[in-house]
Design an enzyme around this catalytic site. Structure first.
Site, PDB file in Angstrom:
ATOM      1  CB  SER A 203      -0.946   0.015   1.203  1.00 59.07           C
ATOM      2  OG  SER A 203      -0.220   0.160   2.408  1.00 59.07           O
ATOM      3  CE  LYS A 259      -2.856   2.230   4.801  1.00 60.37           C
ATOM      4  NZ  LYS A 259      -2.711   1.351   3.620  1.00 60.37           N
TER       5      LYS A 259
END
Length: 413
Positions: A203, A259
């Site tokens: 990701s 993230k």
């Protein structure tokens, strides 16, 4: 009135028996032992790693020369460690010397603990007898005479048994308490200062690759109280746009995610035609390549090539890479608006079409957005310290997964 007995300082008794020549020889041997220890290369890497972190965090441009310098130094220390290990395995004499010197050091420390804990309960001449035998051990150690050193160490151990056999078992508590102290220190370091984190998915490609191991700065945002998800106060600064953070997933609290911070408290975030807008202001985004290949893991846990579109994106002062799928729909596509609550951040993965992030509630398409509370943030990712990913050393033996030396000491931007 009970007389107070002063604890015997065995080190001072022993020092009084050493000649200046013996003291010099002992210091030289101590440094030789330290520099030829298997811990020496690892310790040196750690000592150089601390200023390296400070440098790349505060002067990002320095990474262009600091990273290769750190990689060369790390490689030199690895070969040094391998050479020392080979020497240890090949030289039986060196192995025996280290073994008996270690035993002698442990016996001396044990005697110091007993004398400090039980002043007045040992024979009056105990310290003199221990010191006299310890000098014989040191003489044999300095002469590197293995048979004599073994003989003198055994004699010292026998003397310990004679003088304070009844008290030796109590030293087990010292060992246990010492281990407990070391464990507490390690836990404090992990809780307050630094923690490792392994990248489990793609990701954050291409910034972070699958198998990268990063160090997380837990101090910068403030000490987080584990399990309570509370940060009582901040130390350096709050999370900033562009930071790559590790956090406890607020939806599935048994999982940690990594993230990039895109939105700060009170901001309005929209993604319009793949471009991030903060309070209506588009963030700079430049096409780098429309056929950029990254390696990802399939559902069968096999490495496969993914063709992506690579962009360079700027979030405030942070310039980083971002990916989109070539099949991403173009045109008037809008995600949001997302209004970030107070004491929360809005996060996205750099691999925009392969990331369960704030846009989809950290679950997937069709779920309402979710934000990361400050109390769930564990820290800021700083640097890759190890990488076991696609390609690299020994990858042919492990289905394509190998030691990625090129990723070592890579700053997280």
């Amino acid at each position: 009135m009970t007389a107070v007995t002063t604890p015997v300082k065995l080190g001072e008794v022993l020092s009084a028996r050493r000649t200046p020549e013996q003291l010099r020889a002992r210091r030289l041997l101590m440094w030789r032992q330290l520099l030829t220890s298997l811990w020496a290369p690892l310790t040196l890497v750690g000592l150089f790693f601390i200023p390296y972190l400070f440098l790349i965090e505060n002067i990002p441009s320095s990474a262009s020369w600091a990273k290769p310098a750190m990689q060369y130094f790390g490689a030199a220390m690895f070969f040094s460690w391998a050479g020392l290990l080979t020497w240890r395995l090949v030289s039986k004499r060196e192995g025996a010397l280290r073994k008996f010197r270690h035993e002698a050091r442990e016996l001396f420390l044990e005697a110091e603990r007993v004398f400090a804990r039980l002043p007045g309960k040992l024979p009056p001449n105990a310290a003199e007898r221990i010191a006299e035998q310890a000098v014989r051990v040191e003489d044999a150690s300095l002469a590197a005479d293995v048979p004599q050193l073994e003989k003198e160490v055994r004699a010292l151990d026998k003397l310990h048994e004679e003088l304070f056999a009844a008290h030796r078992k109590q030293s087990t508590w010292d060992t246990v308490s010492g281990f407990a102290k070391a464990l507490v220190i390690a836990l404090l370091i992990r809780t307050i200062f630094i923690e490792p984190y392994r990248i489990p998915s793609g990701s954050m490609l291409p910034t972070l690759e699958i198998g990268d191991q990063v160090f997380v700065n837990k101090f910068i945002y403030g000490v987080r109280i584990p399990f309570m998800n509370v940060v009582p106060f901040q130390f350096v600064r709050p999370p900033a746009r562009g930071d790559v953070i590790v956090f406890n997933n607020p939806i599935e609290t048994d999982k940690d995610f990594i993230k990039r911070v895109v939105g700060l408290p009170g901001e309005r975030i929209e993604v319009i035609n793949e471009v991030i807008h903060v309070n209506g202001v588009p963030q700079q985004r430049t096409l780098v390549s429309d056929d950029f290949i990254v390696r990802n893991l399939s559902f069968k846990n096999e490495w496969e090539d993914d063709s992506t579109v690579l962009y360079q994106e700027r979030l405030d002062e942070v310039v980083h890479a971002a990916l989109q799928s070539p099949h991403h729909p173009h045109g008037h596509i809008t995600e949001g608006p997302f209004i970030v609550p107070e004491d929360h951040v809005f996060v996205m993965g750099d691999n925009r079409d392969n990331s369960s992030d704030s846009r989809v509630g950290f679950v997937g398409q069709g779920h309402p957005p979710a934000y990361v509370p400050y109390g769930h943030i564990k820290g800021k990712a700083m640097v890759v310290w190890l990488s076991l990913g696609y390609g690299g050393l020994l990858s042919s033996l492990f289905d394509g997964t190998g030691l990625r030396l090129d990723r070592f000491f890579e700053p997280v931007r």
